[in-house]
Scaffold this active site. Structure first.
Site, mmCIF file in Angstrom:
data_model
loop_
_atom_site.group_PDB
_atom_site.id
_atom_site.type_symbol
_atom_site.label_atom_id
_atom_site.label_comp_id
_atom_site.label_asym_id
_atom_site.label_seq_id
_atom_site.Cartn_x
_atom_site.Cartn_y
_atom_site.Cartn_z
ATOM 1 N N ASP A 12 5.112 -8.216 19.526
ATOM 2 C CA ASP A 12 6.212 -7.960 20.461
ATOM 3 C C ASP A 12 7.478 -7.488 19.756
ATOM 4 O OD1 ASP A 12 6.971 -10.251 19.156
ATOM 5 O OD2 ASP A 12 7.296 -11.446 20.966
ATOM 6 N N CYS A 49 7.232 -10.051 15.271
ATOM 7 C CA CYS A 49 6.150 -10.659 14.491
ATOM 8 C C CYS A 49 6.628 -11.189 13.142
ATOM 9 C CB CYS A 49 4.971 -9.705 14.331
ATOM 10 S SG CYS A 49 5.357 -8.157 13.490
ATOM 11 N N HIS A 95 2.498 -4.736 11.241
ATOM 12 C CA HIS A 95 2.429 -6.078 11.825
ATOM 13 C C HIS A 95 2.428 -7.169 10.753
ATOM 14 C CE1 HIS A 95 1.724 -8.871 15.081
ATOM 15 N NE2 HIS A 95 0.766 -9.444 14.381
#
Length: 189
Positions: free
Chosen positions: A5, A8, A96
Site C-alpha cells: 500500500d 511497506c 517492495h
C-alpha cells in the site's frame, strides 16, 4: 508479508521494531521528524529513510535485496557505538519491502507483546489527541465566525442608526433653511 500500500517499508520497520506492522504510522512520524518530505502516507520509503530509521531507533538494519550486484545493504546509526539491536528486512524487485526473521527464531519471541501494546496505545492516544485538537480548532473557528456575525450585525445596526440620525439632522437643517427663507420672504413684503 507486508501490505503493498505504499507503506511497506514503514510496515516492515514497525514489525521489526514493535512486532506490529500496524504501528507503521508511528514509525513514519518518528522518521518524518528527521525528513519532512515523507509526511504523506503511502509515500514510498527508500535508502534515505532507512538511514534515518537506523539513526532514530539506534538500530542496525540489514536489507537483503533481490539485486544480483547488491545482495544486501547495511544501515547503521551515526553514533560510533555498535547498536544493540539488529533488524532484518528484504527488498524485492526494487518495489517492495518485507520484514524477515531467522527461521529458528519466531516472530513473537523477539520481544514481549507488552511493548507492542504500549506502542499501539501510544499511537491510539496520539490519534485521539489529534482528533481532540482538530475538534477544538473547529469549535474555535465556529466561535470566531459567530463573533464576526454578531459584530457585523452590530455594525449594520449602528450604520442604520447613523443613517437615521443623519436623515433627521438633514430634515432639521432643511426645515430650518425653509423657515429662514420663509422668514426672509416675510420681511420683503
Amino acid at each position: 508479508m507486508m501490505k503493498s500500500d505504499g507503506n511497506c517499508q514503514f510496515r516492515a520497520l514497525a514489525d521489526q521494531l514493535y512486532q506490529n506492522s500496524d504501528c507503521h504510522e508511528l514509525v513514519r512520524q518518528e522518521i518524518v521528524k528527521q525528513n519532512m518530505s515523507l509526511s504523506t502516507n503511502s509515500q514510498w520509503g527508500d535508502e534515505v529513510t532507512l538511514r534515518v530509521a537506523a539513526d532514530v531507533y539506534q538500530v542496525k538494519i540489514i536489507l537483503i535485496t533481490s539485486i544480483k550486484l547488491i545482495p544486501f545493504m547495511e544501515f547503521l546509526p551515526k553514533s560510533q557505538k555498535e547498536p544493540d539491536k539488529v533488524i532484518h528486512m528484504s527488498y524485492l524487485a526494487g518495489i517492495h519491502f518485507n520484514s524477515i526473521y531467522k527461521k529458528n527464531k519466531e516472530k513473537g519471541s523477539r520481544s514481549s507483546s507488552s511493548s507492542s501494546s504500549a506502542v499501539w496505545m501510544k499511537l491510539q492516544r496520539k490519534k485521539e489527541n489529534e482528533a481532540k485538537k482538530k475538534e477544538e480548532e473547529e469549535k474555535e473557528r465556529k466561535d470566531m465566525e459567530k463573533e464576526e456575525k454578531k459584530k457585523d450585525k452590530e455594525d449594520k445596526k449602528k450604520d442604520k442608526e447613523d443613517k437615521k440620525k443623519a436623515k433627521v439632522q438633514k430634515e432639521k437643517k432643511e426645515k430650518k433653511e425653509k423657515k429662514n427663507r420663509n422668514h426672509h420672504f416675510h420681511y420683503s413684503e
